[in-house]
Motif scaffolding. Sequence first.
Motif, short mmCIF file in Angstrom:
data_model
loop_
_atom_site.label_atom_id
_atom_site.label_comp_id
_atom_site.label_asym_id
_atom_site.label_seq_id
_atom_site.Cartn_x
_atom_site.Cartn_y
_atom_site.Cartn_z
N VAL A 42 0.83 -1.23 0.00
CA VAL A 42 0.00 0.00 0.00
C VAL A 42 0.85 1.27 0.00
CG1 VAL A 42 -1.99 -1.07 1.13
CG2 VAL A 42 -0.37 0.26 2.50
N ARG A 43 2.11 1.17 0.43
CA ARG A 43 2.92 2.39 0.44
C ARG A 43 3.12 2.92 -0.98
NH1 ARG A 43 6.70 4.65 -1.53
NH2 ARG A 43 7.18 2.74 -2.65
N ARG A 44 2.72 4.14 -1.17
CA ARG A 44 2.95 4.84 -2.43
C ARG A 44 3.43 6.23 -2.09
NH1 ARG A 44 2.71 0.50 -4.48
NH2 ARG A 44 4.81 1.21 -4.80
N SER A 45 4.07 6.89 -3.02
CA SER A 45 4.49 8.27 -2.77
C SER A 45 3.28 9.18 -2.74
CB SER A 45 5.45 8.73 -3.87
OG SER A 45 6.67 8.05 -3.76
N VAL A 46 3.04 9.78 -1.58
CA VAL A 46 1.93 10.72 -1.42
C VAL A 46 2.53 12.12 -1.33
CG1 VAL A 46 0.09 11.47 0.16
CG2 VAL A 46 0.44 9.03 -0.30
N ARG A 47 2.04 13.00 -2.19
CA ARG A 47 2.61 14.36 -2.27
C ARG A 47 1.61 15.44 -1.92
NH1 ARG A 47 4.67 11.20 -6.44
NH2 ARG A 47 6.94 11.05 -6.51
N VAL A 48 0.38 15.03 -1.63
CA VAL A 48 -0.65 16.00 -1.24
C VAL A 48 -1.25 15.54 0.09
CG1 VAL A 48 -2.68 17.31 -2.00
CG2 VAL A 48 -1.17 16.26 -3.71
N PHE A 49 -1.29 16.47 1.04
CA PHE A 49 -1.68 16.09 2.41
C PHE A 49 -2.87 16.93 2.88
CE2 PHE A 49 2.92 15.55 1.91
CZ PHE A 49 3.01 14.18 2.13
N GLN A 50 -3.63 16.35 3.81
CA GLN A 50 -4.69 17.10 4.47
C GLN A 50 -4.07 18.10 5.44
OE1 GLN A 50 -7.56 14.37 6.34
NE2 GLN A 50 -6.98 12.85 4.80
N GLU A 51 -4.83 19.15 5.74
CA GLU A 51 -4.33 20.13 6.73
C GLU A 51 -4.63 19.61 8.13
OE1 GLU A 51 -5.33 24.24 6.29
OE2 GLU A 51 -5.10 24.12 4.11
N LYS A 52 -3.90 18.65 8.53
CA LYS A 52 -4.16 17.98 9.81
C LYS A 52 -2.82 17.51 10.34
CE LYS A 52 -6.86 13.96 11.26
NZ LYS A 52 -7.59 12.80 10.74
N ASP A 53 -2.56 17.78 11.61
CA ASP A 53 -1.27 17.38 12.17
C ASP A 53 -1.15 15.86 12.29
OD1 ASP A 53 -0.35 19.92 12.35
OD2 ASP A 53 -0.98 20.21 14.43
N VAL A 54 0.07 15.43 12.34
CA VAL A 54 0.33 14.01 12.61
C VAL A 54 0.40 13.85 14.13
CG1 VAL A 54 1.95 12.09 12.30
CG2 VAL A 54 1.63 13.76 10.45
N ASP A 55 -0.35 12.90 14.63
CA ASP A 55 -0.41 12.62 16.06
C ASP A 55 0.99 12.38 16.63
OD1 ASP A 55 -2.74 11.72 18.03
OD2 ASP A 55 -0.95 10.47 18.37
N ALA A 56 1.24 12.92 17.82
CA ALA A 56 2.57 12.80 18.44
C ALA A 56 2.97 11.34 18.64
CB ALA A 56 2.59 13.54 19.77
N LEU A 57 1.99 10.49 18.97
CA LEU A 57 2.31 9.07 19.17
C LEU A 57 2.71 8.41 17.86
CD1 LEU A 57 -0.33 7.72 21.71
CD2 LEU A 57 2.15 7.93 22.01
N ASP A 58 2.07 8.85 16.77
CA ASP A 58 2.44 8.32 15.46
C ASP A 58 3.87 8.75 15.10
OD1 ASP A 58 -0.02 7.19 15.28
OD2 ASP A 58 -0.81 8.52 13.72
N VAL A 59 4.20 10.00 15.39
CA VAL A 59 5.56 10.49 15.11
C VAL A 59 6.57 9.62 15.88
CG1 VAL A 59 7.17 12.44 15.26
CG2 VAL A 59 4.74 12.85 14.72
N LYS A 60 6.24 9.36 17.15
CA LYS A 60 7.14 8.56 17.98
C LYS A 60 7.31 7.15 17.39
CE LYS A 60 7.92 7.53 22.84
NZ LYS A 60 7.39 6.25 23.34
N GLN A 61 6.20 6.59 16.95
CA GLN A 61 6.27 5.22 16.40
C GLN A 61 7.08 5.18 15.10
OE1 GLN A 61 2.37 3.48 16.48
NE2 GLN A 61 3.20 1.43 16.69
N ILE A 62 6.95 6.23 14.31
CA ILE A 62 7.72 6.32 13.05
C ILE A 62 9.21 6.38 13.37
CG2 ILE A 62 8.24 7.84 11.10
CD1 ILE A 62 5.17 8.53 11.10
N ILE A 63 9.56 7.23 14.32
CA ILE A 63 10.99 7.37 14.69
C ILE A 63 11.52 6.07 15.28
CG2 ILE A 63 12.63 8.63 16.16
CD1 ILE A 63 11.37 10.29 13.91
N GLU A 64 10.72 5.48 16.16
CA GLU A 64 11.16 4.21 16.77
C GLU A 64 11.37 3.13 15.71
OE1 GLU A 64 9.36 4.63 21.29
OE2 GLU A 64 8.24 3.48 19.80
N SER A 65 10.52 3.15 14.69
CA SER A 65 10.67 2.17 13.60
C SER A 65 11.97 2.42 12.85
CB SER A 65 9.49 2.25 12.63
OG SER A 65 8.29 2.02 13.32
N SER A 66 12.26 3.67 12.56
CA SER A 66 13.51 4.01 11.87
C SER A 66 14.71 3.51 12.67
CB SER A 66 13.66 5.54 11.73
OG SER A 66 12.80 5.99 10.72
#
Length: 171
Positions: A9-33
Motif C-alpha cells: 500500500v505504500r505509495r508516494s503521497v505528495r498532497v496532504f490534508q491540513e491535519k497534524d500528525v499525532d505525536a504518538l504516530d511520530v514517535k512510532q515512526i521514529i522508533e521504527s527508523s
Amino acid sequence: MDFFETVMVRRSVRVFQEKDVDALDVKQIIESSMQAPSAGGLQAYRIYLVRNKETLEALAFAAHGQECVSKAPLAIVFTADQKRSASKYQERGFEFYSVQDATIAAAYSQLAAAALGLGSVWVGGFDPFEVSRLVRAGAYEVPVAIIPIGHPAENPARPQGRSMKALVREV
Ligand SMILES: Cc1cc2nc3c(=O)[nH]c(=O)nc-3n(C[C@H](O)[C@H](O)[C@H](O)COP(=O)(O)O)c2cc1C
C-alpha cells in the motif's frame, strides 16, 4: 496491517490534508527508523523533525520548490553521520555505510507511516548545503532524504515498475 500489505500500500503521497500528525504516530515512526539495520549497529545518522511552517517552506525552497514539503504538517530530514561510521570503518564508513544507515532508516520511516495510514514521499532533489543549514546539521553530516509525512489527500496508483525478469538474475 501486516508487513506485506504495508509494503504494497505504500505509495508516494505528495498532497496532504491540513491535519497534524499525532505525536504518538511520530514517535512510532521514529522508533521504527531506529530499528533499521546499520553498519556495526552504529546508527550513523541523525533524524531532524521539522514541524515549523517557516522551516518547512524554506526546506521546500531548498528542494527546488517542491510543495509536498511546504504543505506537509511534518517533514523528517535524515542525515548521514559520516564521522560516526568512519570511527569504526574509516573511508568505507565515511563514504558509504553512513549513507546506507541513513537511507535504510528513512525507508523504515516510510513503511511505518504507511502502516499507520499516513502518506509520505522520499524527496531527494534538494540543495544539500541549504538543507544542512536549515536543520543545523553538524560538520560531516550529509542530508540523505527529506520525508514529508501527513494524512493523505490523494491516493496514487501503483506505478508499473520493472518486471522481475528485468531485475532479477539467478547466478
Ligand atoms: C532516491 C530517491 C529520490 C527521490 N526524489 C524525489 C523527489 O525529489 N521528489 C519527489 O516527488 N519524489 C521523489 N522520489 C520518489 C519517487 O519518485 C517514487 O518513489 C517513485 O516514483 C515510485 O513511486 P512510489 O514511491 O509510489 O512507489 C524519490 C525517490 C527516491 C528513492
